[in-house]
Design a protein around this motif. Structure first.
Motif, PDB file in Angstrom:
ATOM      1  N   HIS A 133      33.725  47.447  50.524  1.00  0.00           N
ATOM      2  CA  HIS A 133      34.630  46.677  51.374  1.00  0.00           C
ATOM      3  C   HIS A 133      35.940  46.482  50.622  1.00  0.00           C
ATOM      4  CE1 HIS A 133      36.373  42.546  51.745  1.00  0.00           C
ATOM      5  NE2 HIS A 133      36.522  42.943  52.991  1.00  0.00           N
ATOM      6  N   MET A 134      37.048  46.545  51.363  1.00  0.00           N
ATOM      7  CA  MET A 134      38.355  46.239  50.770  1.00  0.00           C
ATOM      8  C   MET A 134      39.246  45.673  51.864  1.00  0.00           C
ATOM      9  SD  MET A 134      41.801  47.230  50.534  1.00  0.00           S
ATOM     10  CE  MET A 134      41.892  48.955  51.028  1.00  0.00           C
ATOM     11  N   ASN A 135      40.027  44.662  51.520  1.00  0.00           N
ATOM     12  CA  ASN A 135      41.086  44.237  52.431  1.00  0.00           C
ATOM     13  C   ASN A 135      42.187  43.558  51.639  1.00  0.00           C
ATOM     14  OD1 ASN A 135      41.203  41.105  52.915  1.00  0.00           O
ATOM     15  ND2 ASN A 135      39.021  41.583  52.815  1.00  0.00           N
ATOM     16  N   THR A 136      43.396  43.663  52.143  1.00  0.00           N
ATOM     17  CA  THR A 136      44.513  42.874  51.625  1.00  0.00           C
ATOM     18  C   THR A 136      45.334  42.433  52.824  1.00  0.00           C
ATOM     19  OG1 THR A 136      45.866  44.875  51.269  1.00  0.00           O
ATOM     20  CG2 THR A 136      44.643  44.016  49.375  1.00  0.00           C
ATOM     21  N   ARG A 137      46.013  41.305  52.676  1.00  0.00           N
ATOM     22  CA  ARG A 137      46.725  40.741  53.816  1.00  0.00           C
ATOM     23  C   ARG A 137      47.854  39.825  53.360  1.00  0.00           C
ATOM     24  NH1 ARG A 137      41.891  38.761  52.889  1.00  0.00           N
ATOM     25  NH2 ARG A 137      41.695  36.567  52.302  1.00  0.00           N
ATOM     26  N   MET A 138      48.792  39.630  54.253  1.00  0.00           N
ATOM     27  CA  MET A 138      49.827  38.610  54.088  1.00  0.00           C
ATOM     28  C   MET A 138      49.775  37.710  55.310  1.00  0.00           C
ATOM     29  SD  MET A 138      54.013  38.879  53.953  1.00  0.00           S
ATOM     30  CE  MET A 138      54.976  37.392  54.342  1.00  0.00           C
ATOM     31  N   GLY A 150      40.999  41.680  48.353  1.00  0.00           N
ATOM     32  CA  GLY A 150      40.102  42.062  47.275  1.00  0.00           C
ATOM     33  C   GLY A 150      39.293  43.283  47.645  1.00  0.00           C
ATOM     34  N   SER A 151      38.360  43.610  46.778  1.00  0.00           N
ATOM     35  CA  SER A 151      37.519  44.790  46.961  1.00  0.00           C
ATOM     36  C   SER A 151      36.187  44.526  46.275  1.00  0.00           C
ATOM     37  CB  SER A 151      38.216  46.011  46.353  1.00  0.00           C
ATOM     38  OG  SER A 151      37.476  47.189  46.568  1.00  0.00           O
ATOM     39  N   ASP A 210      42.733  34.474  47.466  1.00  0.00           N
ATOM     40  CA  ASP A 210      43.327  33.958  48.692  1.00  0.00           C
ATOM     41  C   ASP A 210      44.377  32.931  48.290  1.00  0.00           C
ATOM     42  OD1 ASP A 210      43.789  33.730  51.370  1.00  0.00           O
ATOM     43  OD2 ASP A 210      41.856  32.842  51.887  1.00  0.00           O
ATOM     44  N   ASP A 211      45.218  32.563  49.242  1.00  0.00           N
ATOM     45  CA  ASP A 211      46.226  31.510  49.005  1.00  0.00           C
ATOM     46  C   ASP A 211      47.154  31.851  47.846  1.00  0.00           C
ATOM     47  OD1 ASP A 211      44.729  30.052  50.943  1.00  0.00           O
ATOM     48  OD2 ASP A 211      43.404  29.346  49.359  1.00  0.00           O
TER      49      ASP A 211
END
Length: 297
Positions: A133-138, A150-151, A210-211
């Protein structure tokens, strides 16, 4: 800096799309080079791409993205790589959660938001090859902005050397920005991806944050980009090492049971799943992370 951060939003959204394109290309190339094993005679897997939109009656709520899913490939049984950029106003329930968790008491008076990111989950044909699993966001509101993501690796059959190799790449990319990041975000992942009702983690971890708002948007964006860049070298090395390992029916059974654990976590605890459904995003895209087949004992 302007309150609406128009340029910064555009840069972040464009980066997540660029990262998506790189990963899709790499995964299809992996399919092309799988020339042995029980699925070698199958056509190489290819992504089916669907545009997604938010389901909202309020015209101020808009946005969408791309859902890219490959099913029944030589290497990947199911893999999804989604990107989205959405904006509008948060509902009352989401406002309360955001205000409580982020410390943003002004959300009730001005509940506008904007969010963009990439989300990836891969479930593999070979039980010796780990899911990932991997995700990044703004995320932006008039009251603040932050990055997260993260991943993490989710093998059903664990190999200590694979876990070490995956974590080493994460650490290398974190250390470029702050030597405190890797130990801090590794510990966060261990806590975040824990399944209380099973008394165990869903995998062998990775990093999670996060944050993230140090007050320097460019610095935090650069780190988030490096989290994305770390994904392919971390995951492809392990995958190429294990994709030709012979497996038994018992191995496959073990994989299906582990997938049940993964599904439980994503449906019960994952904040991203809850946020996507609460804000009206395409449910098929939100639930892309679920495995194609799973089993419970």
């Amino acid at each position: 800096m302007r309150n609406d951060m128009t340029d910064e939003k555009a840069r972040a959204s464009a980066w997540f799309r660029q990262l998506r394109d790189q990963i899709v290309t790499a995964f299809e190339a992996l399919e092309d080079t799988q020339l042995s094993g029980p699925f070698a005679g199958h056509p190489a897997g290819r992504f089916e791409v669907t545009e997604t939109t938010r389901n909202s009656e309020d015209r101020s709520d808009a946005g969408g993205g791309l859902m890219s899913v490959m099913r029944g490939g030589r290497v990947f049984e199911k893999v999804g790589v989604n990107v989205s950029t959405v904006y509008g106003t948060l509902g009352e329930r989401a406002q309360m959660a955001m205000a409580a968790r982020k410390g943003l008491p002004g959300m009730k008076d001005d509940p506008r938001f904007w969010a963009a990111g990439i989300s990836l989950v891969a479930h593999m044909q070979n039980p010796h090859t780990p899911a990932v699993h991997m995700n990044t966001r703004m995320f932006w509101t008039p009251h603040g902005w932050w990055f997260g993501g993260g991943s993490d690796l989710n093998p059903c059959i664990e190999y200590d050397e694979d876990t070490a190799a995956f974590h080493a790449v994460q650490k290398e990319h974190c250390d470029r920005h702050d030597p405190d990041y890797y130990p801090r975000f590794k510990a966060w992942a261990d806590e975040y991806f824990y399944i209380p009702h099973r008394g165990r983690a869903r995998g062998v971890g990775g990093i999670f944050y996060d944050d993230l708002n140090t007050g320097d948007w460019a610095r935090d964006f650069a780190f988030t980009q490096d989290v994305g860049r770390a994904f392919l070298p971390a995951f492809l090395g392990v995958t190429e090492k294990r994709r030709d390992t012979p497996w038994t029916e018992a191995d496959k059974d073990r994989q299906l049971i582990h997938r049940g654990l993964y599904a439980e976590y994503n449906l019960v605890y994952d904040r991203g799943t809850k946020f996507g459904l609460e804000t009206g995003h395409n449910p098929d895209a939100v639930l892309m992370s679920l495995p194609p087949m799973a089993k419970w004992v």
